[in-house]
Design a protein around this motif. Structure first.
Motif, PDB file in Angstrom:
ATOM      1  N   ALA A 183      -2.437   9.778 -19.831  1.00 53.90           N
ATOM      2  CA  ALA A 183      -1.064   9.296 -20.001  1.00 53.90           C
ATOM      3  C   ALA A 183      -1.036   7.787 -20.205  1.00 53.90           C
ATOM      4  O   ALA A 183      -1.845   7.046 -19.640  1.00 53.90           O
ATOM      5  N   ILE A 184      -0.074   7.348 -20.999  1.00 57.37           N
ATOM      6  CA  ILE A 184       0.091   5.915 -21.258  1.00 57.37           C
ATOM      7  C   ILE A 184       0.619   5.222 -19.995  1.00 57.37           C
ATOM      8  O   ILE A 184       1.192   5.868 -19.119  1.00 57.37           O
ATOM      9  N   PRO A 185       0.430   3.909 -19.889  1.00 58.35           N
ATOM     10  CA  PRO A 185       0.842   3.176 -18.685  1.00 58.35           C
ATOM     11  C   PRO A 185       2.312   3.365 -18.301  1.00 58.35           C
ATOM     12  O   PRO A 185       2.619   3.450 -17.115  1.00 58.35           O
ATOM     13  N   ASP A 186       3.227   3.435 -19.265  1.00 53.09           N
ATOM     14  CA  ASP A 186       4.646   3.605 -18.929  1.00 53.09           C
ATOM     15  C   ASP A 186       4.888   4.918 -18.191  1.00 53.09           C
ATOM     16  O   ASP A 186       5.689   4.974 -17.261  1.00 53.09           O
ATOM     17  N   ILE A 187       4.223   5.971 -18.602  1.00 54.98           N
ATOM     18  CA  ILE A 187       4.377   7.266 -17.936  1.00 54.98           C
ATOM     19  C   ILE A 187       3.749   7.214 -16.543  1.00 54.98           C
ATOM     20  O   ILE A 187       4.337   7.695 -15.575  1.00 54.98           O
ATOM     21  N   MET A 188       2.591   6.598 -16.438  1.00 60.48           N
ATOM     22  CA  MET A 188       1.937   6.458 -15.142  1.00 60.48           C
ATOM     23  C   MET A 188       2.831   5.664 -14.177  1.00 60.48           C
ATOM     24  O   MET A 188       2.942   6.011 -13.003  1.00 60.48           O
ATOM     25  N   ARG A 189       3.466   4.627 -14.679  1.00 56.74           N
ATOM     26  CA  ARG A 189       4.346   3.791 -13.852  1.00 56.74           C
ATOM     27  C   ARG A 189       5.515   4.625 -13.317  1.00 56.74           C
ATOM     28  O   ARG A 189       5.869   4.549 -12.140  1.00 56.74           O
ATOM     29  N   GLY A 190       6.110   5.448 -14.176  1.00 55.49           N
ATOM     30  CA  GLY A 190       7.217   6.309 -13.753  1.00 55.49           C
ATOM     31  C   GLY A 190       6.790   7.275 -12.670  1.00 55.49           C
ATOM     32  O   GLY A 190       7.483   7.437 -11.660  1.00 55.49           O
ATOM     33  N   PHE A 191       5.637   7.909 -12.857  1.00 56.60           N
ATOM     34  CA  PHE A 191       5.141   8.842 -11.845  1.00 56.60           C
ATOM     35  C   PHE A 191       4.835   8.110 -10.532  1.00 56.60           C
ATOM     36  O   PHE A 191       5.030   8.651  -9.457  1.00 56.60           O
ATOM     37  N   GLY A 192       4.367   6.873 -10.647  1.00 56.45           N
ATOM     38  CA  GLY A 192       4.070   6.090  -9.448  1.00 56.45           C
ATOM     39  C   GLY A 192       5.309   5.736  -8.639  1.00 56.45           C
ATOM     40  O   GLY A 192       5.223   5.477  -7.445  1.00 56.45           O
ATOM     41  N   MET A 193       6.484   5.738  -9.273  1.00 55.34           N
ATOM     42  CA  MET A 193       7.735   5.428  -8.581  1.00 55.34           C
ATOM     43  C   MET A 193       8.351   6.655  -7.901  1.00 55.34           C
ATOM     44  O   MET A 193       9.330   6.529  -7.171  1.00 55.34           O
ATOM     45  N   LEU A 194       7.786   7.827  -8.145  1.00 56.70           N
ATOM     46  CA  LEU A 194       8.328   9.038  -7.521  1.00 56.70           C
ATOM     47  C   LEU A 194       8.198   8.972  -6.000  1.00 56.70           C
ATOM     48  O   LEU A 194       7.177   8.502  -5.497  1.00 56.70           O
ATOM     49  N   PRO A 195       9.208   9.449  -5.281  1.00 59.22           N
ATOM     50  CA  PRO A 195       9.057   9.546  -3.824  1.00 59.22           C
ATOM     51  C   PRO A 195       7.908  10.503  -3.493  1.00 59.22           C
ATOM     52  O   PRO A 195       7.688  11.481  -4.209  1.00 59.22           O
ATOM     53  N   ASP A 196       7.207  10.209  -2.419  1.00 60.55           N
ATOM     54  CA  ASP A 196       6.085  11.056  -2.013  1.00 60.55           C
ATOM     55  C   ASP A 196       6.632  12.249  -1.243  1.00 60.55           C
ATOM     56  O   ASP A 196       6.907  12.165  -0.046  1.00 60.55           O
ATOM     57  N   ARG A 197       6.852  13.331  -1.959  1.00 59.60           N
ATOM     58  CA  ARG A 197       7.370  14.568  -1.376  1.00 59.60           C
ATOM     59  C   ARG A 197       6.832  15.745  -2.172  1.00 59.60           C
ATOM     60  O   ARG A 197       6.124  15.547  -3.155  1.00 59.60           O
ATOM     61  N   GLN A 198       7.164  16.934  -1.775  1.00 61.69           N
ATOM     62  CA  GLN A 198       6.739  18.123  -2.521  1.00 61.69           C
ATOM     63  C   GLN A 198       7.715  18.395  -3.656  1.00 61.69           C
ATOM     64  O   GLN A 198       8.923  18.341  -3.473  1.00 61.69           O
TER      65      GLN A 198
END
Length: 80
Positions: free
Chosen positions: A42-57
């Motif tokens: 995945a490109i950095p922008d997509i990785m950044r978005g996933f990194g901002m997700l709350p840590d939950r199920q």
């Protein structure tokens, strides 16, 4: 909010993000999503978005898509 409005969030995402989310076996947590994205190149922008997700199920791609919508655009409007 019904399933219709939830599933629309997935269609708002870039195609690459949709493909990553559709290739995941749910339920998963944020780290699982990030790992799958990394494996997919995945490109950095997509990785950044996933990194901002709350840590939950997350139980589905729609769950992740709705959370990304909230991160970037705020909570969905209750109005039709």
């Amino acid at each position: 909010m019904g399933t219709e409005s939830k599933s629309k969030f997935i269609t708002e995402l870039p195609m690459e993000t949709q493909e990553i989310l559709n290739d995941i076996a749910y339920p998963v947590n944020r780290n699982d999503i990030i790992e799958q994205a990394r494996k997919s190149g995945a490109i950095p922008d997509i990785m950044r978005g996933f990194g901002m997700l709350p840590d939950r199920q997350y139980n589905s791609a729609e769950d992740v898509a709705e959370e990304l919508h909230i991160i970037y655009l705020g909570p969905p409007s209750e109005k039709a």
